[in-house]
Design an enzyme around this catalytic site. Structure first.
Site, PDB file in Angstrom:
ATOM      1  N   GLU A  76       9.117  -4.328  10.797  1.00  0.00           N
ATOM      2  CA  GLU A  76       9.516  -3.017  10.274  1.00  0.00           C
ATOM      3  C   GLU A  76      10.022  -2.107  11.391  1.00  0.00           C
ATOM      4  O   GLU A  76       9.324  -1.890  12.400  1.00  0.00           O
ATOM      5  CB  GLU A  76       8.340  -2.345   9.537  1.00  0.00           C
ATOM      6  CG  GLU A  76       8.743  -0.973   8.986  1.00  0.00           C
ATOM      7  CD  GLU A  76       7.858  -0.430   7.881  1.00  0.00           C
ATOM      8  OE1 GLU A  76       6.946  -1.149   7.431  1.00  0.00           O
ATOM      9  OE2 GLU A  76       8.083   0.721   7.462  1.00  0.00           O
TER      10      GLU A  76
ATOM     11  N   ASP B  90       0.845  -1.205   0.000  1.00  0.00           N
ATOM     12  CA  ASP B  90       0.000   0.000   0.000  1.00  0.00           C
ATOM     13  C   ASP B  90       0.876   1.249   0.000  1.00  0.00           C
ATOM     14  O   ASP B  90       0.373   2.377  -0.091  1.00  0.00           O
ATOM     15  CB  ASP B  90      -1.010  -0.009   1.164  1.00  0.00           C
ATOM     16  CG  ASP B  90      -0.346  -0.149   2.526  1.00  0.00           C
ATOM     17  OD1 ASP B  90       0.901  -0.182   2.594  1.00  0.00           O
ATOM     18  OD2 ASP B  90      -1.086  -0.222   3.529  1.00  0.00           O
TER      19      ASP B  90
ATOM     20  N   ASP C 246      -1.041  -6.094  -0.361  1.00  0.00           N
ATOM     21  CA  ASP C 246      -1.428  -5.530   0.940  1.00  0.00           C
ATOM     22  C   ASP C 246      -2.937  -5.387   1.074  1.00  0.00           C
ATOM     23  O   ASP C 246      -3.615  -4.947   0.138  1.00  0.00           O
ATOM     24  CB  ASP C 246      -0.812  -4.133   1.106  1.00  0.00           C
ATOM     25  CG  ASP C 246       0.425  -4.144   1.986  1.00  0.00           C
ATOM     26  OD1 ASP C 246       0.602  -5.103   2.763  1.00  0.00           O
ATOM     27  OD2 ASP C 246       1.216  -3.195   1.891  1.00  0.00           O
TER      28      ASP C 246
ATOM     29  N   LYS D  58      -0.993  -9.435   2.623  1.00  0.00           N
ATOM     30  CA  LYS D  58      -0.237  -8.995   3.803  1.00  0.00           C
ATOM     31  C   LYS D  58      -1.124  -8.082   4.628  1.00  0.00           C
ATOM     32  O   LYS D  58      -1.897  -7.300   4.065  1.00  0.00           O
ATOM     33  CB  LYS D  58       1.053  -8.277   3.412  1.00  0.00           C
ATOM     34  CG  LYS D  58       1.834  -7.770   4.637  1.00  0.00           C
ATOM     35  CD  LYS D  58       3.249  -7.339   4.292  1.00  0.00           C
ATOM     36  CE  LYS D  58       3.353  -5.996   3.630  1.00  0.00           C
ATOM     37  NZ  LYS D  58       2.820  -4.864   4.428  1.00  0.00           N
TER      38      LYS D  58
HETATM   39  O1  KIV Z   1       3.580  -1.147   1.691  1.00  0.00           O
HETATM   40  C1  KIV Z   1       4.757  -1.546   1.666  1.00  0.00           C
HETATM   41  O2  KIV Z   1       5.522  -1.282   0.732  1.00  0.00           O
HETATM   42  C2  KIV Z   1       5.229  -2.354   2.783  1.00  0.00           C
HETATM   43  C3  KIV Z   1       6.698  -2.623   2.882  1.00  0.00           C
HETATM   44  C4  KIV Z   1       7.384  -1.389   3.336  1.00  0.00           C
HETATM   45  C5  KIV Z   1       6.999  -3.786   3.733  1.00  0.00           C
HETATM   46  O3  KIV Z   1       4.468  -2.750   3.603  1.00  0.00           O
END
Ligand code: KIV
Length: 283
Positions: free
Chosen positions: A200, A66, A105, A135
């Site tokens: 993270e 995201d 995401d 995710k």
């Molecule tokens: O949204 C994203 O790019 C992420 C990464 C930073 C792990 O969640």
């Protein structure tokens, strides 16, 4: 058919041998990679050309993050990303990637609206993009949601530590140092059935402990060298992010300068009537 033609055909090499489709990286491959010497790699992509490049580079996973809201749409956080946008970018990337595991995401706030809503949204992502996993950013409070999505047969990657969707609650994009909290959140994600967990912006020592003790692989971003894998945002890695990049990023290219230079030279050629030249003029 004249004999010379027949012999020509016989001696010809086979035309267009069927392209070998590479075997897709699966969640089982990631599980098996835990504790092996070669760390895993995951990079974000949001469009066809960069997704192709990411896959061809041999990374294990491509993440449709995201972060698209920030690095592609120029927003100041990931919060504005919508389910429709994630599906739009996820479908493009999934079509472009044939080997790496594609993860999309779940955008804010779908994991906070109950198990049913999260399962419905994850199922839409899986069905409409062709990706292999979703995710989900969350604390131990979202364990039931992870379990519900996993029960529906959808692989889930957890994301703990700095959760950018919670940036306002966390008081900014800052290191998360509460070890007890980090252990509880990461363990809850793994116990709920997540096949991997993103860590993270947490202390390297905590990430090392989690990577040693969790039953699933970890992907670190700003979490030191001892995770099972590393993940970075493509635009940060290739030097295409418009603003400052986080301290934990290593820039492997200066794509911004390369593109700016190409545009400036093209514009100058146009203005001096040097483009198009004879080679670019048809007829
Ligand atoms: O949204 C994203 O790019 C992420 C990464 C930073 C792990 O969640």
């Amino acid at each position: 058919m004249p004999s010379d033609t027949r012999s020509l055909l016989r001696s010809s090499p086979p035309m267009n041998p069927p392209a070998m489709k590479p075997r897709r990286v699966t969640v089982l491959d990631l599980a098996a990679a835990r504790g092996r010497p070669r760390p895993l790699s995951m990079v974000t992509a949001y469009d066809w050309p960069t997704a192709r490049l990411a896959d061809e580079s041999g990374v294990d996973c491509v993440l449709v993050g995201d972060s698209v809201a920030m690095v592609v749409a120029g927003r100041t956080s990931t919060i504005p990303a919508t389910l429709e946008q994630m599906i739009y970018h996820g479908e493009i990337v999934s079509r472009a990637v044939s080997r790496a595991l594609v993860v999309v995401d779940l955008p804010f706030p779908l994991q906070h609206l109950g198990v049913r809503t999260a399962v419905e949204a994850s199922a839409r992502i899986l069905k409409e993009t062709g990706c292999q996993a979703v995710k989900l950013e969350g604390t131990a409070g979202q364990a039931d949601v992870i379990a519900g999505i996993v029960a529906a047969g959808i692989p889930v990657m957890g994301h703990v530590g700095l959760r950018p969707q919670a940036v306002h609650q966390l008081g900014g994009y800052r290191m998360q140092r509460d070890e007890d909290r980090l252990v509880v959140d990461a363990r809850a994600a793994a116990d709920a059935g997540a096949f991997a967990v993103v860590l993270e912006c947490i202390p390297a020592a905590v990430a090392a402990t989690l990577s040693r003790t969790l039953p699933v692989p970890t992907f670190g971003i700003g979490a030191g060298p001892d995770c099972d894998g590393q993940v970075l945002v493509m635009h940060d890695l290739v030097g295409l992010s418009p603003d400052r990049v986080p301290k934990f990023v290593r820039q492997y290219a200066d794509a911004k300068s390369t593109i700016a230079d190409a545009l400036a030279r093209w514009r100058a050629d146009v203005e001096r009537r040097k483009f198009p030249g004879p080679d670019e003029t048809l007829g």
